[in-house]
Design a protein around this motif. Structure first.
Motif, PDB file in Angstrom:
ATOM      1  N   PRO A 101       6.253   5.304   3.991  1.00  0.00           N
ATOM      2  CA  PRO A 101       6.568   5.885   2.679  1.00  0.00           C
ATOM      3  C   PRO A 101       6.560   4.844   1.562  1.00  0.00           C
ATOM      4  O   PRO A 101       6.081   5.125   0.453  1.00  0.00           O
ATOM      5  CB  PRO A 101       7.972   6.487   2.880  1.00  0.00           C
ATOM      6  N   ARG A 102       7.065   3.640   1.852  1.00  0.00           N
ATOM      7  CA  ARG A 102       7.064   2.586   0.838  1.00  0.00           C
ATOM      8  C   ARG A 102       5.633   2.154   0.505  1.00  0.00           C
ATOM      9  O   ARG A 102       5.296   1.907  -0.661  1.00  0.00           O
ATOM     10  CB  ARG A 102       7.889   1.383   1.323  1.00  0.00           C
TER      11      ARG A 102
ATOM     12  N   SER B  55       3.926   4.892  -1.660  1.00  0.00           N
ATOM     13  CA  SER B  55       4.439   4.842  -3.034  1.00  0.00           C
ATOM     14  C   SER B  55       3.879   3.636  -3.785  1.00  0.00           C
ATOM     15  O   SER B  55       3.532   3.724  -4.968  1.00  0.00           O
ATOM     16  CB  SER B  55       5.967   4.797  -3.031  1.00  0.00           C
TER      17      SER B  55
ATOM     18  N   ALA C  10       6.921  10.881   0.260  1.00  0.00           N
ATOM     19  CA  ALA C  10       6.420  10.290  -0.982  1.00  0.00           C
ATOM     20  C   ALA C  10       6.036  11.334  -2.024  1.00  0.00           C
ATOM     21  O   ALA C  10       5.553  10.974  -3.099  1.00  0.00           O
ATOM     22  CB  ALA C  10       5.223   9.398  -0.680  1.00  0.00           C
TER      23      ALA C  10
END
Length: 431
Positions: free
Chosen positions: A97-98, A101, A135
């Motif tokens: 997810p990081r 993003s 996200a």
């Protein structure tokens, strides 16, 4: 109604050539009011921000975020070890997810108007589906039906159109479903149906695309989708191009491209929309993968006949439990993907041994047609029959099948749920 979406990948090292291909497609598509979904990464966003913004403001174009999770996913962990594999999944659920993003922020910095809606990827996993949802994305584009990219991704077993991937298997429909909508990279390659080939590349589809257009086969493919739309509550057509490949088009190829897109958007049964809008429309209509039918007739030219089918009509079908392929005049499927109870050793949902009809007993009277199917199954599983022929003018009186559906004057589709042991299926039709 057939939903038509145009996607173009705009990622390459030669940015000057890339810009030429992008402008060529934009000129043709925008002439017909077709918005383009541009598959880009952060570098493309930075170099082509002005053009993409102009096309967004004038024609509604939008970006699609291309992701490469391979550098993050690769690990020295033994993924065949259940404990190590589980730990790897936990780690990826934190990292992906990081990463997504961060990649989207590169696009947003170049084009503040852009919003995260659809992503694309070659390598796909169930963790990627989870990460995309976290996200804020709605769709994952890039599935390859019955093909695999060596060392990148394996989507075999996936449906041939829009679907909700299982949270447990990125390449299969089923329960529990992800809220991310999965989509084929292109609807073009479906008539090239063949047995799965290890290491087969999707590049062959692109290499022959313009030959298909110039020969008229692409038009015929599109016509098959249009004619199949009436049997579906929703059917999507995704046309994919690579901007890099478009730079090699000669003037004659550009003219053929113009003719094809002009026909597609002007057809009364076609609704043109961005890929993200098609995803939103699909999500609004369905909470799980709906039954989807696609019938390819024998109208194809001899040079572009369906391999392994002797140019006969072929029915493709999938829902949230299974996927089937039927050849004309054969009631039993020639291929099946089982999404709910596949064999333990089956990675792609392939059902290796299909139940066979032991007895088919049709009884015809003046006003009634009664069909009885007898077959034995080793387990509870989804199944279906295709009763080819014109059954228009008849109506269903009763049946213990899950669904009985008319596909025009072509066939009667009978969807059943088999139980272990002997199964008796009855379909009664009347005038």
């Amino acid at each position: 109604m057939l939903t038509f979406s145009l996607v173009c990948k705009a990622i390459a090292d030669d940015r000057r050539a890339l810009r030429g291909g992008m402008r060529l497609l934009a000129e043709v598509a925008h002439r017909y009011g077709i918005p383009i979904t541009w598959a880009i990464d952060g570098n493309s966003a930075r170099f082509f921000a002005d053009a993409l913004t102009e096309w967004h403001e004038s024609y509604g174009d939008e970006p699609l975020l291309m992701l490469d999770i391979m550098p993050i996913w690769k690990t020295d962990v033994d993924l065949d070890n259940p404990v190590q594999s589980a730990e790897h999944v936990v780690t990826m659920r934190e990292k992906l997810p990081r990463y997504i993003s961060s990649e989207w922020n590169k696009i947003h910095r170049a084009m503040e108007w852009a919003t995260p809606r659809v992503a694309g990827a070659d390598k796909k996993t169930q963790v990627l589906l989870y990460a995309l949802e976290q996200a804020g994305f709605k769709g994952l584009w890039g599935y390859l039906w019955e093909t695999t990219e060596l060392d990148i991704g394996d989507d075999r077993g996936c449906p041939f159109g829009f679907f909700y991937p299982s949270k447990d298997n990125h390449n299969l429909a089923g329960t529990p479903p992800s809220r991310i909508v999965g989509m084929q990279r292109t609807s073009f390659n479906l008539p090239e149906y063949r047995e799965p080939q290890e290491g087969a590349s999707h590049d062959s589809h692109d290499a022959t695309l313009y030959q298909w257009i110039s020969s008229g086969a692409a038009h015929q493919t599109f016509d098959c989708y249009v004619s199949s739309a009436e049997w579906n509550r929703w059917l999507g057509y995704v046309q994919y191009f690579s901007a890099e490949d478009l730079t090699r088009l000669e003037s004659e190829g550009t003219e053929q491209l113009d003719n094809f897109l002009g026909k597609a958007c002007k057809h009364e049964a076609t609704q043109v929309m961005l890929l993200s809008d098609a995803v939103s429309d699909y999500q609004l209509a369905f909470k799980q993968t709906p039954p989807t039918f696609l019938l390819f007739s024998n109208a194809f030219d001899a040079d572009f006949a369906l391999p392994n089918t002797s140019s006969q009509s072929t029915l493709f079908y999938y829902d949230d439990e299974c996927q089937f392929v039927f050849e004309r005049d054969k009631m039993e499927p020639i291929d099946m993907k089982n999404y709910v109870s596949p064999p333990t050793e089956s990675r792609h949902g392939v059902e290796f041994t299909l139940p066979k009809i032991e007895v088919f007993h049709p009884i015809r009277t003046r006003e009634k047609l009664q069909m009885r199917f007898t077959l034995e199954s080793s387990k509870a599983m989804p199944y279906a029959f295709a009763v080819w022929g014109n059954h228009e003018g008849l109506t269903l009186v009763n049946s213990n099948a899950k669904e009985v559906k008319w596909l025009g004057d072509q066939l009667l589709f009978v969807r059943v749920g088999l139980q272990p042991g002997q199964n008796e299926i009855e379909v009664v039709l009347t005038i």
